[in-house]
Design a protein around this motif. Structure first.
Motif, short mmCIF file in Angstrom:
data_model
loop_
_atom_site.label_atom_id
_atom_site.label_comp_id
_atom_site.label_asym_id
_atom_site.label_seq_id
_atom_site.Cartn_x
_atom_site.Cartn_y
_atom_site.Cartn_z
N ALA A 14 54.34 45.24 -1.03
CA ALA A 14 54.00 46.36 -0.16
C ALA A 14 52.49 46.43 0.01
O ALA A 14 51.74 46.24 -0.97
CB ALA A 14 54.53 47.65 -0.73
N GLY A 15 52.08 46.68 1.24
CA GLY A 15 50.66 46.71 1.54
C GLY A 15 50.11 45.38 2.01
O GLY A 15 48.96 45.32 2.47
N SER A 17 49.73 41.74 4.24
CA SER A 17 49.37 41.53 5.66
C SER A 17 49.68 40.11 6.13
O SER A 17 48.77 39.36 6.48
CB SER A 17 47.88 41.84 5.88
OG SER A 17 47.57 43.16 5.53
N ARG A 67 50.17 49.60 12.68
CA ARG A 67 50.23 48.66 11.55
C ARG A 67 50.40 47.22 12.01
O ARG A 67 49.89 46.30 11.37
CB ARG A 67 51.38 49.03 10.61
CG ARG A 67 51.27 50.40 10.01
CD ARG A 67 52.34 50.62 8.93
NE ARG A 67 53.69 50.52 9.46
CZ ARG A 67 54.61 49.68 9.01
NH1 ARG A 67 54.33 48.83 8.04
NH2 ARG A 67 55.83 49.67 9.54
N ASN A 84 50.33 44.53 9.05
CA ASN A 84 49.49 45.12 8.02
C ASN A 84 50.22 46.28 7.36
O ASN A 84 51.15 46.85 7.92
CB ASN A 84 48.17 45.61 8.62
CG ASN A 84 47.34 44.49 9.19
OD1 ASN A 84 47.36 43.35 8.70
ND2 ASN A 84 46.59 44.78 10.25
N SER A 85 49.76 46.61 6.17
CA SER A 85 50.31 47.78 5.45
C SER A 85 51.83 47.73 5.39
O SER A 85 52.51 48.73 5.70
CB SER A 85 49.83 49.07 6.11
OG SER A 85 48.43 49.13 6.15
N LEU A 86 52.36 46.60 5.01
CA LEU A 86 53.80 46.44 5.00
C LEU A 86 54.47 47.40 4.01
O LEU A 86 53.91 47.72 2.94
CB LEU A 86 54.19 45.01 4.65
CG LEU A 86 54.11 44.00 5.79
CD1 LEU A 86 54.48 42.62 5.30
CD2 LEU A 86 55.00 44.40 6.95
N LYS A 87 55.66 47.82 4.40
CA LYS A 87 56.47 48.73 3.59
C LYS A 87 57.78 48.04 3.27
O LYS A 87 58.22 47.15 4.02
CB LYS A 87 56.74 50.01 4.35
CG LYS A 87 55.50 50.72 4.87
CD LYS A 87 55.89 51.90 5.74
CE LYS A 87 54.66 52.57 6.32
NZ LYS A 87 55.04 53.72 7.21
N ASP A 90 60.17 47.45 6.04
CA ASP A 90 59.90 46.40 7.02
C ASP A 90 60.66 45.12 6.71
O ASP A 90 60.61 44.16 7.48
CB ASP A 90 58.40 46.09 7.08
CG ASP A 90 57.57 47.24 7.60
OD1 ASP A 90 56.50 47.52 7.02
OD2 ASP A 90 57.98 47.85 8.60
N SER A 126 58.32 46.51 -3.44
CA SER A 126 57.47 47.67 -3.77
C SER A 126 56.77 47.46 -5.10
O SER A 126 57.07 46.56 -5.86
CB SER A 126 58.31 48.93 -3.81
OG SER A 126 59.35 48.80 -4.73
#
Length: 126
Positions: A14-15, A17, A67, A84-87, A90, A126
């Motif tokens: 997570a987060g 890019s 994002r 960017n800023s993947l969760k 996603d 995560s």
């Protein structure tokens, strides 16, 4: 015959890019919209972002706006999706697609896309 080949997927935290690439080859005349779609397990495929290959005009789904960035390199017949800023949400199989305008505009509904890549998996932990 059009071929679309995606690359750049994988497992990320997570987060992260990552950047996805989609290389197009073959006869693409008069199909001037390219898009990225994704499908998570148990969910329907959804549009993520699209670009009009002539003007470079872009459009994003609300879930990724701010994002993700779709871009193109016309010399390489390649479209990119910078994520960017993947969760974790996603996480999905990501597909690129080539299609037609409707009503003068590129759409983000899969009905208007006639050629698809094989997909590249993006898994966000995560």
């Amino acid at each position: 015959h059009v071929q679309l080949v995606e690359s750049g997927g994988g497992s990320v935290q997570a987060g992260g890019s990552p950047r996805l690439s989609c290389a197009a080859s073959g006869y693409t005349y008069n199909r001037n919209c390219m898009a990225w779609f994704r499908q998570a397990p148990g969910k329907e495929r959804e549009g993520v972002a699209r670009i009009a290959t002539g003007s470079g005009n872009t459009y994003y789904a609300d879930s990724v706006k701010g994002r993700f960035t779709i871009s193109q390199d016309n010399a390489k017949n390649t479209v990119y999706l910078q994520m960017n800023s993947l969760k974790p949400e996603d996480t999905a199989m990501y597909y690129c697609a080539l299609g037609y305008r409707f009503g003068g505009y590129c759409q983000l509904q899969e009905d208007y896309y006639t050629s698809w890549g094989q997909g590249t998996q993006v898994t966000v932990s995560s």
